[in-house]
Design an enzyme around this catalytic site. Sequence first.
Site, PDB file in Angstrom:
ATOM      1  N   PHE A  53     -17.289  11.295   3.589  1.00  0.00           N
ATOM      2  CA  PHE A  53     -16.318  10.638   2.721  1.00  0.00           C
ATOM      3  C   PHE A  53     -16.675   9.178   2.380  1.00  0.00           C
ATOM      4  CE2 PHE A  53     -12.299   8.894   1.619  1.00  0.00           C
ATOM      5  CZ  PHE A  53     -11.992   9.810   0.745  1.00  0.00           C
TER       6      PHE A  53
ATOM      7  N   ASP B 230       0.905  -1.169  -0.031  1.00  0.00           N
ATOM      8  CA  ASP B 230       0.098  -0.192   0.112  1.00  0.00           C
ATOM      9  C   ASP B 230       0.904   1.166   0.161  1.00  0.00           C
ATOM     10  OD1 ASP B 230      -2.310   1.509   0.329  1.00  0.00           O
ATOM     11  OD2 ASP B 230      -1.761   1.798   2.590  1.00  0.00           O
ATOM     12  N   LYS B 231       0.392   2.399  -0.374  1.00  0.00           N
ATOM     13  CA  LYS B 231       1.260   3.595  -0.569  1.00  0.00           C
ATOM     14  C   LYS B 231       1.117   4.258   0.894  1.00  0.00           C
ATOM     15  CE  LYS B 231       0.357   7.560  -2.545  1.00  0.00           C
ATOM     16  NZ  LYS B 231       1.204   8.484  -1.509  1.00  0.00           N
ATOM     17  N   THR B 232      -0.024   4.957   1.217  1.00  0.00           N
ATOM     18  CA  THR B 232      -0.394   5.745   2.275  1.00  0.00           C
ATOM     19  C   THR B 232      -0.047   4.672   3.433  1.00  0.00           C
ATOM     20  OG1 THR B 232      -1.996   6.530   0.748  1.00  0.00           O
ATOM     21  CG2 THR B 232      -1.780   7.405   3.044  1.00  0.00           C
TER      22      THR B 232
ATOM     23  N   ARG C  49      -0.066  15.281  -1.333  1.00  0.00           N
ATOM     24  CA  ARG C  49      -1.673  14.773  -1.374  1.00  0.00           C
ATOM     25  C   ARG C  49      -2.444  16.144  -1.860  1.00  0.00           C
ATOM     26  NH1 ARG C  49      -2.374   9.775   0.881  1.00  0.00           N
ATOM     27  NH2 ARG C  49      -4.479  10.261   1.540  1.00  0.00           N
TER      28      ARG C  49
ATOM     29  N   ARG D 126      -5.261   4.389  -8.014  1.00  0.00           N
ATOM     30  CA  ARG D 126      -6.881   4.456  -7.878  1.00  0.00           C
ATOM     31  C   ARG D 126      -7.351   3.078  -7.709  1.00  0.00           C
ATOM     32  NH1 ARG D 126      -7.507   9.672  -7.130  1.00  0.00           N
ATOM     33  NH2 ARG D 126      -7.053  11.142  -9.113  1.00  0.00           N
TER      34      ARG D 126
END
Lengths: 1140, 370
Positions: A559, A404-406, A613, A810
């Site tokens: 969200f 994962d990135k975040t 970001r 994405r």
Amino acid sequence: MLRRTLNRWLGRDERRVDSRSICVGHRSSSNNEAFIPPKFCDNRIVSSKYTVWNFLPKNLFEQFRRIANFYFLIIFLVQVIVDTPTSPVTSGLPLFFVITVTAIKQGYEDWLRHKADNEVNKYPVTVLEQGRRVRKESEKIKVGDVLEVDEDETFPCDLILLQSSRDDDTCFVTTASLDGESNHKTHYTVPDTEKDLESLNATIECEQPQPDLYKFVGRMHIYKADQEPAVRSLGPENLLLKGSTLKNTQTICGVAIYTGMETKMALNYQGKSQKRSAVEKSINAFLLVYLCILVSKALVCTTLKYVWQNKPGQDEPWYNEKTQREKDTNLYLKMFTDFLSFMVLFNFIIPVSMYVTVEMQKFLGSFFITWDKDFFDPEIKEGALVNTSDLNEELGQVEYVFTDKTGTLTQNNMEFIECCIDGFQYKYQDAGTDLDGFCVTDGPANKVQHKAGREKEELFLRALCLCHTVQVKESPEQGQGQRDGLMDQVDGLGVDGKGLHPPPQEQRGFIASSPDEVALVKGAMRYGFTFLGFESKTMKILTRDNDVERYELLHVLNFDPVRRRMSVIVRSKSGDTLLFCKGADSSIFPRVRQEEVERIRMNVERNATEGYRTLCVAYKYLNAEEYAQADAGLREARLALQDREEKLMAVYNQVETGMSLIGATAVEDRLQEEAAETMEALQGAGMKVWVLTGDKMETAKSTCYACRLFQRNTELLELTVRTLEDGGRRREERLHELLVEYHKKAVQDAPPVKAGVTRAWSSANHDYGFIIDGATLSMVLNSSSESNSSRYKNLFLQICQNCTSVLCCRMAPLQKAQIVKMVKNSKGSPITLSIGDGANDVSMILEAHVGIGIKGKEGRQAVRNSDYAIPKLKHLKKLLLAHGHLYYVRIAHLVQYFFYKNLCFILPQFLYQFFCGYSQQPLYDAAYLTMYNICFTSMPILAYSLLEQHICMEVLLDNATLYRGIAKNGMLRWGPFFYWTLLGVFHGLLFFFGVRYLFGNPALQDNGQVFGNWSYGTIVFTVLVFTVTLKLALDTRHWTWINHFVIWGSLAFYVFFSFFWGGIIWPFLKQQRLYFVFANMLSSVSAWLVIILLILLSLLPEILLVVFRKPRGPHAGQLSQEGLLQTARLHLSHHLPIST
Amino acid sequence: MMASSYNAKEEDANHPGAANHAGVGVVKSKKPDNTAFKQQRLPAWQPILTAGTVLPAFFVIGLIFIPIGIGLYVTSNNIKEFEIDYTGANIDNPCYNCAKNFSWNSTAQCVCAVTFTLEQPFESNVFMYYGLSNFYQNHRRYVKSRDDSQLNGDRSALTNPSKECEPYRRSEGSPIAPCGAIANSLFNDTLQLYHIDSNGTLNEIPLVKKGIAWWTDKHVKFRNPGGNNNLTVAFQGTSKPVNWKKPVFELDPEDPENNGFINEDFIVWMRTAALPTFRKLYRIIQKKPSTTPTLPSGKYVLNVTYNYPVLSFDGRKRMILSTISWMGGKNPFLGIAYITVGSICFFLGVVLLIIHHKYDNRNNSADIPN
């Protein structure tokens, strides 16, 4: 598994209705007389598997469901029933031992579970019954009971919040024990319920229990004496989950809707699917081979026995007559029992103890991971966590890393960097350090130039302050104060929260589910707009002019990762209704007036390429009519029982249109410590790193560059919506075209390097990086036509496999899992590893062979669902390169060694059949047969498999390439297996025939006395024990005192035991076979000489191989290590390219 | 199965009660101990087998093994052994008639005399063995057909022998002592050795029947019921093994220390042989105090009382005379094996030395550019 499915199946039959009705407080409504209260399960939590009564049968049943145990049970039964050469004790004892130990362990665990269950089930709770407060045990709660819960208590079941002692009809809850998120979450009472719960007459209709913690839909009908029943919608914000804790709220009352095993918590802990490691598959394959060997041995012996017996005088010579029963037995039955007897005689070739040792090795070995202080992170004060020990060795086999990135590659520690308002860039000059300076309206430290006009600026900052779900953390004293205030309210003094002063700036802490929000709120604070917190439904902000502004929060449009934006609708004091929206550029730009976009898009893209970001902020004024419409739509959608999500989404989309863009923010997400080094090491170790992120392409790409996943010379192959739209043709066509083109480039034109161990990465003249986004991926995977789909998938896979790194941006969580699954099932079924920290990574963590959770900031779901959890990304390097490598080598050696040692244990016994008339006469005494695997040879290999470091950890960490040496299950493939088997056969032959020739003249003592068959067996056995142990000693590269103790101790124990066993006439033995056999053997010089000779001769090839291996250069992974070890030690500083 | 413990732990932790309990103590204990063991940094000896270390070992092994092997071989060759088959399978064998006319029921003893010549004199103690071939003393049914507690003098086992002894457990209603197939098939040929001296007279050579069984067997493992006195009474109520000609307490009536279960011939027989062709110690011919050899070269007669049929299962009987050295009886195997292994080691040592030398040079030159 089966049982669960069955249960579910039956369960579904029972209650097919998709919603349940509950009468609050068991007061059935007057206008619904025919209502029969449905039966729900009680609030007992049963996580235990057994009761006192069913423990024995159930546990035994469970244990014998394992193939291995069952096999040993069969062997044992055969021994009991049929007249077999070895007593049932020889196989019964080890089996009994294994079964008992396991049963005790499982019993203990179950006892712990019972204890924990009881603690929960007997926990006293307060139930309101007809106006009285009754203390009850938690397990007696029934659906529909109204409960009262005090502060800091955990909820005993899933409740709908009816009443709160807070005046704003909210309560705060932490779900730390559910998902690890320690922030306080706000829950709301059902609107318009009466304060007097006794007179409340209502029913609740809600969906059947389902495990999703964050989803709930329901409806509450409130019946009032003379009015139409009112209907209120219920959502997750009204639901208090069992297991979460009430905070900052004195008491609440709620009605139980899901109890016991139907609570969301219980539904969530029904176990994960078991992951099986590649080593285990190898073991099973080897077992099959050995089973074949076993059966064929038994068949050969049975056949030869009957051939031999056909010769006259052999079957029943006068000195050895059969018993009457034997004579009477049917020939074919006799053959069958003979076959079984041989099976029993040779069954030691498949050792019970291997399972025990492997389990022990995994169980004990995993402690080294938790103990490793390098994995300890002082920040969170935690080390690594091992959730399953079954996969230790898989860590040494990883080929694909999905990260994962975040939060994983990056720290998820957001810092507000800059913003852009109306096209003008505002960069916060970090001259000062603290935030005090920014409270001053127009001090020199405030670098906000009024480029964009004060009005726009303030609108932007207000938007930042309002459009979020952040809460202000209350400091302890303040919490106390508030509690007092609340007490007052309860007492009816009516003191408002107004009396509370805003806390000093320094103490202000924010809690939010996403760190971006905190960063934004803090960012706004720097520019002088401080969010002071909620007061009932009002948000207070402190403006630059030190005014407190109040906004009534009308709606929060939450969200979600699909919409990728959130909005709030607030009403200002002046009565204006405003909608503020923030979200990803791609989701905001289409929804704002286009003329504003261009100015800001430039900034956003620049920020994105810098690795920040970005979020865009937009607003719109809602006139009364618009608001009324939106309000009605939202309320209606929220009330819907079916498809609430979809309906809400539609309303959201409808409301969030025609906005005006104010600006954009850039938040920096710093890379994790040593992220780049770690990634480089993983690539050096031959792993392919794929980044799967939900973030946008530019940001992700820049992170990839920063992590050195993409180098400057990496040629990027992009397959994204943008490249697809380039040609202006249909996407499908373009997709096809691009895929073919990339395939040509990356796969066909690439130099034909052999995949596998010796691939030289650095020398590849072209590095490719592949980028794909979610939308395109779904096109690839779910192409319209079936044939295309599989073809695209193949092309895609081949391209990916030829690229050094792949970036998928994405991605929806499910798509991440899809990718992992696709790679996992591709040709060669490579071992995959997923690493992530957030809830959105859970699916891929569960999907991959090895799932690793990072104890990050996005809650604990990833950690909970992972197999291993580590505090930081940088720990992955040591986990894989050192721990994984060592575990793999250890267990592979363990497995091979076990098969080997049992082969050369049983082979002499098999050969002996040719000399004893195929009569199943055992060569070794029963005690030796039993103890061989349990006592004499088990400890050294266990110690080896726990402590061995054939290459020391530092070298492993410094030379990532060493990891490739064991890739593709290198030590457990058929080659090494064949080698070990051959070695076992060689040793077995040597032991047997060496002693056979010695016994050509059995007069071996200097007094002319002769040795018998038990002496024969004892000599063979002595040679065997010594050879097998010394063979391990030869393989041991890392001699700690434990190894010394265990290896020499085992040998000493064998000698001691043999003396002891042969030194006494044992009253419980039917035959004193070994009486003084060992001592007599040692009194014979010839026996000594033959033992020494045979041990030396068996080990000679080993020693030779070790020596010959080195100059020949490494050809097999296993072989190369010795050589590398040496050279690696000599040139620690050099990077070692593997030759050949 | 171990993994389940983890699951359990996890589940436990998720119970609110348990979680609260754990929460307090854990923070402190979570910091891993910095002990050498837990950090896998125990001081360790890391031996590396290289040509350099192995080479001397090869030479040393070679140098040790070859002399030992030569010693063994010479010793084995110096052992004098004489073997004669007296089965009587062929018509020219003196025992042919005895073998042919054998019958279990006949009471008359068949005696045959086998003459043979010793080419060389046998010095020091000479051991007389009987050898049997194709006799499966290691057959499972046979090996287990005994009752060690009976043989150890246990009275209850005497009257009620173990079931393992079937079908040699009871005969005519009374228990067999000693029971079982092994005891039943006790070797009962009597061998006598005569030296024919120059003037043709037969001098019986004294055969010592003590010291042929393991000391521990004779003194601990095998015990007569109720001591060695009055065995007739002790064995009352038992019957002799079906194939025996006399009961167990008459095995050696002259010597109570060698009678009953502690008869050494019997004990020797009870130690089952490892292979179907075996020898067992029968008698010892003590060295004479004078300088004359124990068995001077010359003609001998072996008087065989032929009681033991072997032809029915195609077996053979032999009489073996052998001297004994420190390594036991004659067996060239060990000597040859030691010489072979020693030479192989030595040869490998040389080969390795050459390879090592060559490789080392190459390696060194390759290292220089590094």
